[in-house]
Design an enzyme around this catalytic site. Structure first.
Site, PDB file in Angstrom:
ATOM      1  N   ASP A   8       0.838  -1.197   0.000  1.00  0.00           N
ATOM      2  CA  ASP A   8       0.000   0.000   0.000  1.00  0.00           C
ATOM      3  C   ASP A   8       0.873   1.246   0.000  1.00  0.00           C
ATOM      4  OD1 ASP A   8      -2.045  -1.835   0.326  1.00  0.00           O
ATOM      5  OD2 ASP A   8      -2.168  -1.531   2.499  1.00  0.00           O
ATOM      6  N   ALA A   9       0.289   2.353  -0.414  1.00  0.00           N
ATOM      7  CA  ALA A   9       1.033   3.606  -0.474  1.00  0.00           C
ATOM      8  C   ALA A   9       1.653   3.969   0.868  1.00  0.00           C
ATOM      9  CB  ALA A   9       0.126   4.735  -0.958  1.00  0.00           C
TER      10      ALA A   9
END
Length: 253
Positions: free
Chosen positions: A112-113
């Site tokens: 995920d970011a």
């Protein structure tokens, strides 16, 4: 499976000697020797495993694949392009982020970011597939910081419920489902590690939601036999050692 023979101009272009036009000129000028013989045909096919190639008097080590480990920075996305975020590919040098004989560079799975830590890049599609294919149940370990501190009694409950397999809530296009059993080990009251064998969307975050808590920081420490090199700063990367690569390949044989 990779072909045993490849065109000379393709090999030289993928080895950083310029465009196909550049390397054709290089070959036609007689700067390339194969097994001691001067070759002037850019379309000449060579055995990438056995033929000896010399360019301008220097031996060429043909790279069929690239393998890198990155300490992914928070905020970066595992996409080649993004209008909103920096991508993990922007941290790579141009010479490393180029097509090899085995294909283009890809991440092994995604983070995920806002997740940091171990991210593998490779042009080796077969290894990438095996490391992410559910059949092999490759373990992934994360460092987790939690929103709420957990008492000793609650820790035992977290550990037991995780080992038994949890029903986790839906997220994006992944419906509510039963997560595979996983292992939680507490370091402090609001800090632990978790080891999972799936790669479901936001899986670790959903597991802790199911446990009644929330992940506020997430960092991947290990994938299979590969441990994050803690000497790498955020966004830094390096080539995998021969030992690291051998160990990964042995894991998913």
């Amino acid at each position: 499976m990779m072909k045993a023979k490849e065109r000379l101009d393709k090999i030289l272009a993928n080895s950083g000697f310029g465009t196909r036009r550049d390397v054709k000129r290089l070959v036609r000028y007689g700067e390339v020797l194969i097994n001691g013989e001067r070759i002037r045909d850019p379309e000449f096919h060579i055995d990438v495993d056995n033929d000896k190639v010399v360019i301008n008097g220097e031996p060429l080590e043909i790279e069929k694949h690239s393998y890198f480990m990155m300490n992914k920075a928070g905020g970066a996305v595992c996409s080649t392009k993004s209008d909103r975020h920096q991508t993990v590919y922007e941290f790579l040098d141009e010479k490393d982020n180029q097509k090899r004989l085995g294909g283009s560079l890809s991440t092994v799975g995604r983070l995920d970011a806002d997740t940091e830590g171990l991210l593998i890049f490779t042009t080796d599609g077969e290894l990438n597939h095996r490391l992410t294919f559910p059949k092999y149940e490759v373990k992934k370990t994360y460092l987790v910081h939690l929103r709420d501190s957990v008492s000793d009694a609650e820790k035992a409950t977290y550990i037991e419920r995780a080992k038994s397999g949890l029903r986790i809530p839906a997220a994006a296009n992944d419906p509510e489902c039963d997560a595979k059993p996983c292992d939680i080990e507490f370091i402090e009251d609001a800090k632990c590690t978790i080891t999972v064998t799936e790669g479901r969307f936001h899986e670790v975050k959903r597991i802790f939601i199911a446990l009644g808590n929330e992940v506020v920081y997430l960092k991947r420490l290990m994938m299979g036999t590969l441990h994050l090199d803690e000497s790498l700063g955020r966004g830094e990367y390096r080539t995998l050692t021969d030992e690291e690569l051998f160990s990964l390949k042995e894991l998913v044989k």
